[in-house]
Design an enzyme around this catalytic site. Structure first.
Site: not given
Ligand code: T46
Length: 141
Positions: A49
């Protein structure tokens, strides 16, 4: 694509090492949120993303991982394997995190609170967003 890495000062002594990071001094934004990922399943790629406005610093405080950055024109891969080194990831950059070592802890300093509306999770929409931004910027000059 310009890759910006910060090397933070290490306050080491005979007890070990300590790294301190101060907002607007050691990094270019105020820190509104910190999160980290660990126990990442081997072979997994995370991310896929971009963000409309969020800025972040990625620090692999333990172990190693790689980050693929894509600004819509160029792609770069960056290895993070030092707990005193931070990778700056600006908004409107597609990111993927991969090749996590089993012991990797990837810590992220973020400029904003969590906001799902700031995410662009579809690659074609990411390219469209860049295109619209370029039209808007060129229209302003
Ligand atoms: C990014 C990369 C480097 C939350 O509730 N709060 C938060 O602050 C974050 C970061 C995530 N979440 C929840 C949302 C999802 O249900 O945690 C779950 C996993 O998040 P996500 O699939 O977005 O994780 P990544 O590793 O794909 O991405 C993350 C960050 O979301 C993003 O901003 O730049 O790490």
């Amino acid at each position: 694509m310009q890759i910006t890495k910060y090397t933070f000062p290490i306050h080491g002594d005979d007890r070990g090492q300590l790294v301190a990071i101060e907002e607007l001094r050691d990094i270019p934004f105020s820190i509104r949120r910190v999160y980290y990922m660990y126990s990442t399943v081997q072979g997994v790629t995370r991310g896929y993303h971009a963000h409309k406005s969020l800025e972040q610093i990625l620090i692999c405080v333990h172990g190693s991982c790689k980050i693929r950055l894509d600004d819509g024109m160029e792609k770069e891969e960056v290895l993070l394997d030092k707990p005193y080194e931070g990778l700056y990831v600006s908004n409107v950059v597609w990111r993927e995190m991969f090749d996590f070592s089993p012991d990797a802890v990837l810590m992220v300093l973020a400029s904003e609170l969590y906001d799902e509306a700031d995410y662009i999770r579809n690659y074609d929409q990411f390219l469209e967003f860049i295109h619209k931004e370029q039209i808007y910027t060129s229209g302003q000059t």
